[in-house]
Design an enzyme around this catalytic site. Structure first.
Site, PDB file in Angstrom:
ATOM      1  N   HIS A 185      34.946  39.481  37.515  1.00 48.22           N
ATOM      2  CA  HIS A 185      33.495  39.446  37.343  1.00 48.22           C
ATOM      3  C   HIS A 185      33.075  40.624  36.454  1.00 48.22           C
ATOM      4  O   HIS A 185      33.762  41.661  36.425  1.00 48.22           O
ATOM      5  CB  HIS A 185      32.827  39.535  38.719  1.00 48.22           C
ATOM      6  CG  HIS A 185      31.350  39.407  38.704  1.00 48.22           C
ATOM      7  ND1 HIS A 185      30.523  40.490  38.456  1.00 48.22           N
ATOM      8  CD2 HIS A 185      30.531  38.350  38.917  1.00 48.22           C
ATOM      9  CE1 HIS A 185      29.266  40.093  38.512  1.00 48.22           C
ATOM     10  NE2 HIS A 185      29.233  38.802  38.792  1.00 48.22           N
ATOM     11  N   VAL A 187      31.123  43.138  36.660  1.00 46.11           N
ATOM     12  CA  VAL A 187      31.027  44.501  37.209  1.00 46.11           C
ATOM     13  C   VAL A 187      32.364  45.013  37.727  1.00 46.11           C
ATOM     14  O   VAL A 187      32.456  46.167  38.157  1.00 46.11           O
ATOM     15  CB  VAL A 187      29.979  44.598  38.338  1.00 46.11           C
ATOM     16  CG1 VAL A 187      28.601  44.274  37.829  1.00 46.11           C
ATOM     17  CG2 VAL A 187      30.358  43.728  39.530  1.00 46.11           C
ATOM     18  N   LYS A 188      33.407  44.176  37.685  1.00 52.24           N
ATOM     19  CA  LYS A 188      34.705  44.604  38.187  1.00 52.24           C
ATOM     20  C   LYS A 188      35.430  45.464  37.140  1.00 52.24           C
ATOM     21  O   LYS A 188      34.902  45.783  36.078  1.00 52.24           O
ATOM     22  CB  LYS A 188      35.537  43.389  38.578  1.00 52.24           C
ATOM     23  CG  LYS A 188      34.948  42.556  39.702  1.00 52.24           C
ATOM     24  CD  LYS A 188      34.709  43.356  40.967  1.00 52.24           C
ATOM     25  CE  LYS A 188      34.505  42.508  42.204  1.00 52.24           C
ATOM     26  NZ  LYS A 188      33.515  41.461  42.124  1.00 52.24           N
ATOM     27  N   ILE A 189      36.674  45.815  37.435  1.00 54.88           N
ATOM     28  CA  ILE A 189      37.388  46.823  36.645  1.00 54.88           C
ATOM     29  C   ILE A 189      37.730  46.300  35.252  1.00 54.88           C
ATOM     30  O   ILE A 189      37.602  47.023  34.258  1.00 54.88           O
ATOM     31  CB  ILE A 189      38.623  47.296  37.422  1.00 54.88           C
ATOM     32  CG1 ILE A 189      38.155  47.985  38.716  1.00 54.88           C
ATOM     33  CG2 ILE A 189      39.465  48.261  36.587  1.00 54.88           C
ATOM     34  CD1 ILE A 189      39.251  48.258  39.720  1.00 54.88           C
TER      35      ILE A 189
END
Length: 386
Positions: A185, A187-189
């Site tokens: 997603h 906002v993930k790393i």
């Protein structure tokens, strides 16, 4: 507004996606396997199965482990709802294990107590979903030992944790679980827009998940129930889903994964700087196990609510009003209306509910500047005064 998370899209990412857009394949081409190989290589797993979301990965992971009607799935209450919903999708029943107040992950001691009682009552779980909250790995060795004693399977929900390590090995290597799930997603790393992946060392689980992500359809004669009618032939041999990842998403992932180590290192630098800047404020900063390396997806502080005048809600609202895009990860799943109607109530998992009453996720992302971080700390200091 300083957001709590933000993707980093560079020209090389754009170029990789454009190259696919100009190619012959927008789906089911060569780039998805390339992304799968890149992730499997990075985490030292034998197989990787890319899908359109981590939720889809959790679903097919549960199905591959034969979770079904009458079975139990256990997980932590402090997670996104998908970690529990994947059990409901399979017709299973869901229960929770309270968190460790130090790590905020599922507590192995609470798990041991609950398993002993569940064995006496004949309601042991078939699958446990261990969530690596904020990127910090659960105590997987202890959880794995309990799985051997009580006979349940383990899915690591590592949606927050790609790039991290547990006891010196990459999260996802499969030493203590059957399947590990990652999220991509924005906002993930690392990101593919939307997207997820399940990794495993088990050949049969990988084959089953690959089948389930694409309608349960195979073109492999060896997997068919009878001889194919011709070279055009395919068979549906399972009830699957359309969970495939597109070539464009995979191209973005292939480009992003090259920066994974740098992203995680920068997140850790910023988190350690937060630790120093917040040392004198009336908050509890996140404890980190010295033997592990967190992906640091989130930086969660807990307010010392008994030592400050403003309420938890007032501090949160003050930060938002000052342009700090704080968030709260997560509302305990058992307090959601859907789960309350199953019989869960306030007070069922006191450590999780205590965490919820105190937690605030501060902004943390690789492109964050020290100036932005200073602004967050200054705003928090003002909010705590009220």
């Amino acid at each position: 507004m300083i957001p709590y998370g933000r993707q980093d899209i560079r020209q090389e990412d754009v170029d990789a996606v454009v190259e696919v857009l100009r190619s012959d394949f927008l789906t089911q081409g060569p780039v998805v396997p390339r992304f799968e190989q890149a992730v499997a290589g990075h985490v030292r797993a034998r197989h990787a199965v890319a899908v359109n979301s981590a939720t889809s990965a959790l679903h097919i992971a549960c199905l591959a482990l034969d979770l079904g009607e009458g079975d139990w799935l256990w997980t932590t209450p402090i997670t996104f709802v998908a970690s529990a919903n994947c059990g409901l999708y399979c017709g299973a029943k869901v229960d929770f294990v309270d968190i460790d107040p130090k790590t905020y992950n599922l507590c192995p001691e609470a798990l041991a107590v609950k398993l002993k009682k569940a064995k006496e009552e004949g309601r042991l779980p078939k699958v446990l979903v261990a969530v690596h909250l904020c990127g910090q790995p659960c105590e997987m060795a202890a959880i794995h030992e309990l799985s051997q004693r009580y006979g349940f399977r383990i899915i690591e929900d590592a949606s927050h944790a790609i790039g991290g390590q547990y006891r010196g090995k990459p999260i996802g290597n499969g030493s203590y679980s059957d399947i590990t799930v990652f999220s991509f997603h924005p906002v993930k790393i690392v990101t593919t827009g939307e997207g997820g992946m399940a990794v495993t060392n088990d050949d049969e689980l990988a084959e089953r998940m690959s089948l389930l992500r694409s309608h349960g359809i195979t073109r492999d004669p060896e997997c068919m129930t009878h001889e194919p009618d011709g070279p055009w032939y395919y068979q549906q041999v399972d009830l699957g889903f359309n969970y495939r990842m597109t070539e464009m998403q995979a191209a973005l992932g292939v480009s992003q994964i090259e920066r994974l180590d740098a992203y995680v290192a920068r997140r850790n630098e910023l988190a350690e700087r937060y630790d120093r800047l917040l040392a004198d404020l009336q908050v509890i900063t996140p404890w980190q196990h010295p033997d592990n390396y967190s992906g640091r997806h989130l930086y969660v502080v807990r307010l010392q609510v008994d030592a400050i005048a403003p309420s938890h809600r007032a501090v949160f609202q003050s930060l938002r009003e000052q342009g700090i895009g704080v968030n709260l990860h997560y509302i305990p799943v058992h307090l959601q209306p859907w789960y309350r109607q199953m019989g869960f109530r306030s007070g069922d998992f006191p450590e999780a509910e205590r965490y919820y009453a105190e937690a605030i996720s501060l902004p943390l992302f690789p492109l964050m500047t020290e100036g932005q971080q200073d602004a967050v700390v200054s705003a928090l200091e003002e909010a705590l005064v009220g």
